[in-house]
Design a protein around this motif. Structure first.
Motif, mmCIF file in Angstrom:
data_model
loop_
_atom_site.group_PDB
_atom_site.id
_atom_site.type_symbol
_atom_site.label_atom_id
_atom_site.label_comp_id
_atom_site.label_asym_id
_atom_site.label_seq_id
_atom_site.Cartn_x
_atom_site.Cartn_y
_atom_site.Cartn_z
ATOM 1 N N UNK A 190 -2.310 55.390 -44.222
ATOM 2 C CA UNK A 190 -3.323 56.346 -44.659
ATOM 3 C C UNK A 190 -2.612 57.496 -45.362
ATOM 4 N N UNK A 268 -8.734 51.239 -50.086
ATOM 5 C CA UNK A 268 -10.001 51.975 -50.029
ATOM 6 C C UNK A 268 -9.721 53.414 -50.461
ATOM 7 N N UNK A 284 -12.845 55.396 -57.010
ATOM 8 C CA UNK A 284 -13.283 55.786 -55.666
ATOM 9 C C UNK A 284 -14.323 54.819 -55.111
ATOM 10 N N UNK A 285 -14.154 54.416 -53.855
ATOM 11 C CA UNK A 285 -15.169 53.632 -53.167
ATOM 12 C C UNK A 285 -16.241 54.561 -52.621
ATOM 13 N N UNK A 286 -15.800 55.746 -52.205
ATOM 14 C CA UNK A 286 -16.745 56.771 -51.760
ATOM 15 C C UNK A 286 -16.366 58.073 -52.451
ATOM 16 N N UNK A 287 -17.380 58.746 -52.999
ATOM 17 C CA UNK A 287 -17.144 60.006 -53.687
ATOM 18 C C UNK A 287 -17.976 61.066 -52.982
ATOM 19 N N UNK A 299 -14.828 67.528 -41.221
ATOM 20 C CA UNK A 299 -14.465 66.117 -41.112
ATOM 21 C C UNK A 299 -13.330 65.924 -40.110
ATOM 22 N N UNK A 303 -13.420 63.791 -36.587
ATOM 23 C CA UNK A 303 -12.507 62.663 -36.359
ATOM 24 C C UNK A 303 -11.729 62.869 -35.060
ATOM 25 N N UNK B 230 -18.904 52.771 -56.521
ATOM 26 C CA UNK B 230 -18.649 53.800 -55.519
ATOM 27 C C UNK B 230 -19.947 54.420 -55.019
ATOM 28 N N UNK B 231 -19.915 54.867 -53.769
ATOM 29 C CA UNK B 231 -21.086 55.516 -53.165
ATOM 30 C C UNK B 231 -20.903 57.025 -53.301
ATOM 31 N N UNK B 244 -19.451 59.628 -44.019
ATOM 32 C CA UNK B 244 -18.122 59.169 -44.436
ATOM 33 C C UNK B 244 -17.426 58.444 -43.282
ATOM 34 N N UNK B 245 -17.521 59.010 -42.081
ATOM 35 C CA UNK B 245 -16.879 58.386 -40.917
ATOM 36 C C UNK B 245 -17.503 57.011 -40.647
ATOM 37 N N UNK B 247 -18.859 55.025 -42.835
ATOM 38 C CA UNK B 247 -18.369 54.094 -43.865
ATOM 39 C C UNK B 247 -16.930 53.669 -43.557
ATOM 40 N N UNK B 248 -16.103 54.617 -43.157
ATOM 41 C CA UNK B 248 -14.707 54.275 -42.868
ATOM 42 C C UNK B 248 -14.619 53.279 -41.710
ATOM 43 N N UNK B 249 -15.514 53.452 -40.719
ATOM 44 C CA UNK B 249 -15.523 52.513 -39.580
ATOM 45 C C UNK B 249 -15.918 51.118 -40.037
ATOM 46 N N UNK B 251 -15.919 49.851 -43.302
ATOM 47 C CA UNK B 251 -15.218 49.250 -44.430
ATOM 48 C C UNK B 251 -13.696 49.232 -44.311
ATOM 49 N N UNK B 252 -13.142 50.001 -43.386
ATOM 50 C CA UNK B 252 -11.683 50.019 -43.264
ATOM 51 C C UNK B 252 -11.300 49.796 -41.803
ATOM 52 N N UNK B 253 -10.003 49.558 -41.592
ATOM 53 C CA UNK B 253 -9.550 49.351 -40.214
ATOM 54 C C UNK B 253 -8.834 50.587 -39.676
ATOM 55 N N UNK B 254 -8.867 51.675 -40.437
ATOM 56 C CA UNK B 254 -8.028 52.812 -40.035
ATOM 57 C C UNK B 254 -8.569 53.586 -38.832
ATOM 58 N N UNK B 255 -9.854 53.429 -38.526
ATOM 59 C CA UNK B 255 -10.384 54.153 -37.359
ATOM 60 C C UNK B 255 -10.526 53.233 -36.147
#
Ligand SMILES: Cc1cc2nc3c(=O)[nH]c(=O)nc-3n(C[C@H](O)[C@H](O)[C@H](O)COP(=O)(O)OP(=O)(O)OC[C@H]3O[C@@H](n4cnc5c(N)ncnc54)[C@H](O)[C@@H]3O)c2cc1C
Lengths: 306, 256
Positions: A190, A268, A284-287, A299, A303, B230-231, B244-245, B247-249, B251-255
């Motif tokens: 990351x 991503x 960007x996948x998310x903007x 944020x 987290x 992109x969204x 955003x969190x 989506x990350x959960x 679409x990605x494995x980082x969380x």
């Protein structure tokens, strides 16, 4: 169409970018010859055509006056309609010298071909210009990575040795390696990067804290490194690192081509930017259209609470 | 010693661009204008040389009346005088024409060192400096990130790809094109802004310098196709963060 492609040789190596020149020429079905100041005893471009080769021992890796003269001689023989170089530190230095010498149009940083005409970016890639030269010959430089061969280059060239006056007014004294050491961003899954949009060095911790909350490292765009808010070993882009993490978060980064070149292979990509039209949107996948100073602390906190 | 620095006025790149009526350039109305970023490093370097050697420093800018605002910044940073090459059509000229104007002005002035930015932020061609040097018969070095002057020799660092640098030497007179990070451009101080107002600002009409004919023609200016996919997340930052969190959960494995 007849083209003359200018390959590059740096730090005793032939650069692979000559294959991009071939890919571009392929789009025109051009009849190509190549030019290289290099070493005939070392690896040569894989290309079945004429290679005008000048000896690097005499003409140097960077000797623009001499390279220009050699090329102008080859141009006089070959009479190409287009002379093609990479838009690289070698190409953008040499191309205008050729263009001025030939009184030919130069088209810089070609990204695409549209109906036989060349397309170049303008205003940090927010706009595109389609251009055409007005004379018999055009000099073009190609954006790194914009053209690529579908199949590996093959063939061996017919070498034509060229020589001339070796003198030049600009002398290369030596090379300095890139600064390394410390954190290795290329190993991080990351990366959260800070761009000029962070506004001031005091805001770097906002980015670093988000990186930490995501279990990653922080990086930066060039202006942030130039301003010495972040060390150079964290710079992403053509003159820094090329990274491909699982997640790349670009905070206040517009998405200049030199930055994108360093991160567009990320799995991503999240952009956090106040300008909805920023070209970072292309990758960007998310903007998140937001002020990073407001979004990042919220944020990060959410987290941390997960 | 005589120094020249060439600058350009460009719009802020965060602007919302529109295409003008002719369809070949951006609409110049309603934009915020500033000094081309690369040129700020060129001005700073020129001012540093002036301060170290007592050289005389001229700043040159081509464009309509409004570019004088940007020239004032260069004067406030320390240039001695400005030369405004008045040209309402400058945005329509190709790099060779712009270079021909610079060369026509500089030709008989005997400048020892000419500084330009490595490229402009709007056109991004990176041609003008080198072409001007070619027309003037001067050696040129592009993309410098380090500069030292000793006697009539300059030793500069050229930036190559991947952070590698090349050390290069040339004898004056010469031209260099400046890259980001060459130095730290100063902010003009209030007293210097006041002083700049009294500095000489000469005007020369572009037509009097007989610009070369254009070699390059712009057929059209367009917006790139949005790669899309992109969204977009907008609105309340708390909600944006939650979405955003999520989506990350997904679409990605980082969380995980
Ligand atoms: C030869 C060469 C090599 C280069 N090499 C590199 C390189 O290796 N790496 C690199 O990064 N660049 C490189 N560059 C520079 C590159 O062209 C750009 O100038 C640079 O990437 C811009 O950095 P940035 O996006 O941080 O800044 P800017 O382009 O200034 O963008 C700042 C962004 O922040 C946004 N913003 C502003 N305020 C906020 C806020 N409060 N919240 C959220 N967003 C905000 C703005 O909308 C804008 O999009 C190179 C240039 C050249 C010519």
């Amino acid at each position: 169409m007849k083209m003359l492609l200018v390959a590059e040789y740096r730090q005793k190596k032939l650069l692979e970018s000559y294959t991009e020149l071939l890919a571009f020429a392929g789009q025109f079905g051009a009849d190509c010859a190549m030019f290289l100041v290099g070493d005939g005893a070392a690896e040569l471009p894989k290309f079945a055509g004429k290679l005008y080769l000048a000896d690097v021992a005499t003409f140097g890796e960077y000797n623009p006056d001499a390279h220009k003269r050699l090329l102008l001689d080859v141009v006089a023989q070959e009479q190409p309609e287009m002379i093609v170089l990479s838009h690289s530190s070698y190409g953008w230095d040499l191309a205008p010298r050729l263009a001025a010498g030939l009184k030919a149009a130069q088209v810089s940083e070609v990204v695409a071909v549209d109906d036989g005409r060349l397309v170049v970016p303008a205003c940090n890639a927010k706009l595109r210009r389609t251009v055409s030269g007005t004379g018999a010959v055009t000099v073009a430089t190609l954006q790194a990575g914009a053209f690529s061969l579908a199949e590996a280059a093959a063939g061996s060239p017919e070498v034509i040795a060229v020589t001339g006056e070796g003198q030049g007014r600009v002398a290369l004294l030596g090379y300095e390696a890139a600064e390394h050491g410390g954190v290795d961003l290329t190993k991080s899954e990351v990366i959260v990067s800070a761009g000029r949009g962070v506004g001031k060095p005091d805001n770097i911790p906002l980015v670093a804290n988000l990186a930490k909350a995501l279990g990653g490292e922080y990086g930066a765009s060039r202006p942030v490194v130039d301003a010495q808010w972040v060390e150079h070993n964290r710079q992403v882009g053509t003159t820094g690192l090329t990274v491909a993490p699982k997640l790349y978060v670009a905070c206040g980064i517009s998405g200049a081509v030199q930055h994108l070149a360093g991160m567009k292979k990320s799995e991503f990509v999240v952009a956090i930017n106040t300008d909805r039209d920023a070209p970072i949107g292309d990758v960007a996948d998310v903007f998140a259209v937001a002020d990073l100073k407001q979004l990042l602390p919220v944020l990060t906190e959410k987290l941390q609470a997960l | 010693m005589k120094l020249l620095v060439c600058i350009k006025q460009v719009p802020d790149m965060e602007s919302k661009f529109k295409i003008d009526a002719d369809g070949v350039w951006y609409d110049r109305s309603d934009l915020a204008w500033r000094m081309n970023e690369y040129d700020e490093f060129a001005v700073e370097q020129a001012v540093q040389v002036k301060e170290a050697t007592g050289a005389d420093l001229t700043v040159l800018c081509i464009g309509p009346e409004q570019v004088k605002e940007t020239m004032k910044k260069a004067l406030a940073m320390g240039c001695d005088r400005g030369v405004h090459i008045a040209d309402d059509q400058s945005h329509r000229r190709d790099p060779y024409q712009i270079a021909s104007l610079i060369a026509a002005f500089a030709g008989d002035k005997g400048f020892d060192l000419i500084f330009t930015g490595m490229q402009s932020q709007d056109r991004g061609s990176g041609q003008v400096g080198v072409m001007a040097a070619e027309l003037l018969g001067l050696p040129a070095v592009t993309t410098i990130v380090g500069f030292a002057l000793a006697g009539d020799k300059i030793t500069v660092k050229r930036e190559l790809e991947g952070g590698v640098k090349a050390t290069v030497e040339a004898t004056l007179p010469a031209l260099v094109t400046c890259q980001l990070g060459l130095n730290t451009p100063r902010y003009p101080t209030l007293p210097n802004i006041m002083k700049a107002k009294k500095k000489e600002l000469l005007a020369v009409a572009a037509a009097d310098l007989s610009p070369a004919d254009a070699l390059l023609q712009t057929v059209k200016l367009t917006f790139p196709e949005k790669k899309g996919g992109g969204v977009f997340l907008e609105g309340d930052v708390g909600e944006v963060a939650d979405r955003l969190i999520r989506i990350l959960k997904e679409k990605t494995s980082v969380l995980a």
